[in-house]
Write a protein that holds these residues in place. Structure first.
Motif, PDB file in Angstrom:
ATOM      1  N   VAL A 131       0.800  -1.153   0.077  1.00  0.00           N
ATOM      2  CA  VAL A 131       0.167  -0.033   0.082  1.00  0.00           C
ATOM      3  C   VAL A 131       0.831   1.324  -0.041  1.00  0.00           C
ATOM      4  N   TRP A 132       1.887   1.055   0.975  1.00  0.00           N
ATOM      5  CA  TRP A 132       2.807   2.326   1.121  1.00  0.00           C
ATOM      6  C   TRP A 132       3.454   2.621  -0.347  1.00  0.00           C
ATOM      7  N   ASN A 133       4.072   1.637  -0.827  1.00  0.00           N
ATOM      8  CA  ASN A 133       4.680   1.744  -2.044  1.00  0.00           C
ATOM      9  C   ASN A 133       3.692   2.441  -3.200  1.00  0.00           C
ATOM     10  N   SER A 134       2.589   1.784  -3.224  1.00  0.00           N
ATOM     11  CA  SER A 134       1.640   2.080  -4.235  1.00  0.00           C
ATOM     12  C   SER A 134       1.325   3.682  -4.192  1.00  0.00           C
ATOM     13  N   VAL A 135       0.882   4.035  -2.919  1.00  0.00           N
ATOM     14  CA  VAL A 135       0.729   5.464  -2.570  1.00  0.00           C
ATOM     15  C   VAL A 135       1.557   6.410  -3.294  1.00  0.00           C
ATOM     16  N   ILE A 136       3.054   6.046  -2.701  1.00  0.00           N
ATOM     17  CA  ILE A 136       3.987   6.725  -3.234  1.00  0.00           C
ATOM     18  C   ILE A 136       4.099   7.235  -4.718  1.00  0.00           C
ATOM     19  N   ILE A 137       3.964   5.886  -5.284  1.00  0.00           N
ATOM     20  CA  ILE A 137       4.363   5.755  -6.733  1.00  0.00           C
ATOM     21  C   ILE A 137       3.296   6.533  -7.468  1.00  0.00           C
TER      22      ILE A 137
ATOM     23  N   PRO B 269      -0.921  -3.825  -6.229  1.00  0.00           N
ATOM     24  CA  PRO B 269      -1.411  -5.027  -7.239  1.00  0.00           C
ATOM     25  C   PRO B 269      -0.683  -6.205  -7.164  1.00  0.00           C
ATOM     26  N   MET B 270       0.733  -6.001  -6.855  1.00  0.00           N
ATOM     27  CA  MET B 270       1.673  -7.125  -6.854  1.00  0.00           C
ATOM     28  C   MET B 270       1.426  -8.100  -6.006  1.00  0.00           C
ATOM     29  N   VAL B 271       1.022  -7.350  -4.609  1.00  0.00           N
ATOM     30  CA  VAL B 271       0.764  -8.189  -3.406  1.00  0.00           C
ATOM     31  C   VAL B 271      -0.738  -9.060  -3.815  1.00  0.00           C
ATOM     32  N   ILE B 272      -1.516  -8.079  -4.229  1.00  0.00           N
ATOM     33  CA  ILE B 272      -2.797  -8.930  -4.654  1.00  0.00           C
ATOM     34  C   ILE B 272      -2.666 -10.133  -5.518  1.00  0.00           C
ATOM     35  N   TYR B 273      -1.939  -9.628  -6.626  1.00  0.00           N
ATOM     36  CA  TYR B 273      -1.674 -10.766  -7.592  1.00  0.00           C
ATOM     37  C   TYR B 273      -1.036 -12.303  -6.835  1.00  0.00           C
TER      38      TYR B 273
ATOM     39  N   SER C 120      -2.741   4.518 -12.073  1.00  0.00           N
ATOM     40  CA  SER C 120      -1.571   4.195 -11.469  1.00  0.00           C
ATOM     41  C   SER C 120      -1.690   3.208 -10.426  1.00  0.00           C
ATOM     42  N   PHE C 121      -2.698   3.433  -9.341  1.00  0.00           N
ATOM     43  CA  PHE C 121      -2.881   2.672  -8.123  1.00  0.00           C
ATOM     44  C   PHE C 121      -3.433   1.047  -8.608  1.00  0.00           C
ATOM     45  N   ASP C 122      -3.870   1.041  -9.810  1.00  0.00           N
ATOM     46  CA  ASP C 122      -4.364  -0.226 -10.443  1.00  0.00           C
ATOM     47  C   ASP C 122      -3.458  -1.211 -11.040  1.00  0.00           C
TER      48      ASP C 122
END
Lengths: 252, 275
Positions: free
Chosen positions: A57-63, A213-217, A194-196
């Motif tokens: 989540v943290w990485n996704s938010v920053i990115i 998304p990588m974690v969810i995958y 981007s988040f998706d």
């Protein structure tokens, strides 16, 4: 005929929405299996305690924040420039980039980065993901902002120039303020794409840049913990909210 | 007019550095040879493109084509009546449109996972059927072509509904009424009057569904088994496990050529922007 059409439409909307609704419902199921036991928030707690999920989540938010900021600025500028006078080459590039299969975008950006790394001794990481996200979200921003520019029309800016404003003043004081809702809508859209994104991200991410998304995958692949149902439900609600706000902004 | 140049500069940079340059590298790689350790080097060759005709890969290409075509046809069949319903409803039209769009805007990954949750052996459908005693062992619903097709249809259905709706909404309702007055039954009116007039929307929707389905990666990856790999999976595999970048590049270029041709055909037919 009319009644049949209504019955069909009900089934159609059920098909569109039931998969996500049942998924969300089962995120509140206390059992680990797909049999309803009782209501519980255990999987939400589990999701929030999982360091891998939270790291994602943290990485996704920053990115997403970086990519959104950069692509909104570039995309808005591009839409404004094209609105002044079109460029078939640039417009063609934007369209093509929109229809390029994600996996092709992913591997070509990977090829670019690896090629650059021959000279620069860098590595894949958060910044390559940000660059990739900027690359694919710009066309979305351009489309949304262009639509807004078309509804505003050129008259206001012309009036400002007639009254003595220079080009920059006309843009800054007249067009930009009335463009704001469109820009916000575009930014929210860029944020969600981007988040998706999984496909492109997975190709250009480094070891330290695993996104949500990588974690969810990975969790979907393993099929282990229903915490993924909870995460999915939250992502769905979050996205829905962002898009509804974005739509409101566009209609303003 | 000077201002315009500064405004467009970053976009040109974007196009040159993040779109054309990667594309040029992939194009060059597709004409090179795979090195011993998975690297890329000389000599220049067309061999990578010839390998596309290898039965092993040709099967994957043809399957992708068939899957994309089938998904497009199913989307059309499902979307047309729905678009007709929305176009004919007066009061809640915007609500219906948002209902069509809403799942589309939620995460694609989550939507694909939702089908895994429903279809897998321990998934909701199998559990429910076993609980009611209709079946005794789980049905193999996931990891086959059917599951991939379902995922594609579910994923891109809104792309078909919206353009068809847009053409139907602009249509003069008097035309359908005239047909009815002249004695056409409702089905005949739909097939012989409404559908031909909605052709631009049907065409646009078909291309908009076909293109992403052809290059789909995530759907066949998650919902399909080893025998339902599509061209997107082939590309990914060549760049990761197989480490044959030149061949993966050639597949990508071939895919891009197809997609570009389709888009160009659509834009030539359609003067107005689609979205």
């Amino acid at each position: 005929m009319k009644r049949w059409l209504a019955v069909y439409a009900a089934a159609f909307f059920a098909f569109l929405h039931l998969p996500l609704l049942t998924l969300a419902a089962f995120s509140f199921n206390s059992s680990r299996f797909t049999v309803w036991e009782r209501f519980s928030l255990d999987w939400y707690r589990a999701a929030f305690r999982d360091p891998q999920i939270m790291g994602g989540v943290w990485n996704s938010v920053i990115i997403a924040l970086w990519a959104t900021a950069i692509s909104t600025v570039i995309g808005t500028g591009c839409a404004y420039g094209l609105w002044k006078r079109g460029s078939r080459l640039l417009t063609g590039g934007l369209y093509l980039s929109l229809v390029t299969p994600e996996i092709v975008t992913g591997i070509s950006l990977l090829a670019l980065f690896q090629w650059m790394f021959r000279w620069l001794h860098w590595q894949l990481g958060l910044y390559t993901v940000v660059l990739a996200h900027v690359a694919f979200s710009i066309p979305f921003v351009v489309i949304v902002v262009s639509a807004r520019l078309r509804t505003i029309g050129p008259t206001l800016e012309e009036a400002a120039m007639d009254l003595g404003a220079n080009e920059w003043q006309a843009f800054r004081r007249v067009t930009l303020p009335s463009l704001m809702p469109g820009i916000i809508a575009a930014a929210l859209l860029a944020l969600t794409v981007s988040f998706d994104d999984y496909v492109i991200t997975s190709m250009v991410a480094g070891v330290d840049s695993e996104t949500l998304p990588m974690v969810i995958y990975a969790m979907a692949r393993r099929g282990a913990s229903p915490a993924i149902n909870a995460i999915s439900a939250m992502v769905t609600v979050g996205f829905g909210a962002l898009i509804l706000i974005s739509e409101r902004m566009r209609e303003r | 007019m000077k201002l315009r140049r500064w405004f467009l500069l970053p976009a040109w940079l974007w196009m040159a550095l993040l779109f054309l340059a990667p594309f040029a590298i992939v194009l060059a790689y597709s004409l090179l040879t795979r090195g011993t350790y998975g690297g890329v080097g000389g000599p220049w060759t067309l061999e990578n493109y010839q390998r596309l005709l290898d039965p092993l890969y040709l099967t994957i290409l043809l399957r992708s084509f068939a899957m994309a075509a089938a998904a497009t046809a199913i989307c059309l069949a499902l979307a047309f009546p729905a678009a007709l319903f929305i176009a004919r409803s007066n009061r809640h039209r915007n609500l219906y449109l948002q209902l069509v769009m809403l799942p589309f805007w939620t995460s694609f990954l989550v939507r694909t996972y939702a089908w895994m949750f429903l279809l897998r052996d321990t998934g909701l459908i199998n559990t429910a059927l076993q609980w009611t005693g209709i079946i005794h062992g789980p049905l193999p619903l996931l990891y086959n072509n059917g599951a991939v097709l379902l995922g594609l249809v579910y994923g891109y259905l809104p792309f078909m509904v919206l353009p068809i709706y847009a053409t139907l909404e602009r249509m003069d309702p008097a035309l359908a009424e005239a047909a009815a007055d002249l004695g056409a039954r409702p089905m005949v009116t739909v097939l012989r009057i409404i559908a031909p007039l909605a052709m631009p929307g049907i065409l646009a929707g078909s291309v908009l569904v076909f293109i992403p389905c052809l290059g789909a990666y995530l759907t066949p990856d998650l919902l399909g088994g080893g025998r339902s790999a599509m061209v997107g999976n082939l590309v990914q595999n060549q760049f990761t496990t197989a480490r044959d970048w030149p061949f993966g590049s050639a597949v990508s270029i071939a895919l891009m050529a197809l997609v570009t041709a389709l888009l160009w055909a659509l834009l030539r037919k359609q003067k107005e922007p689609i979205a």
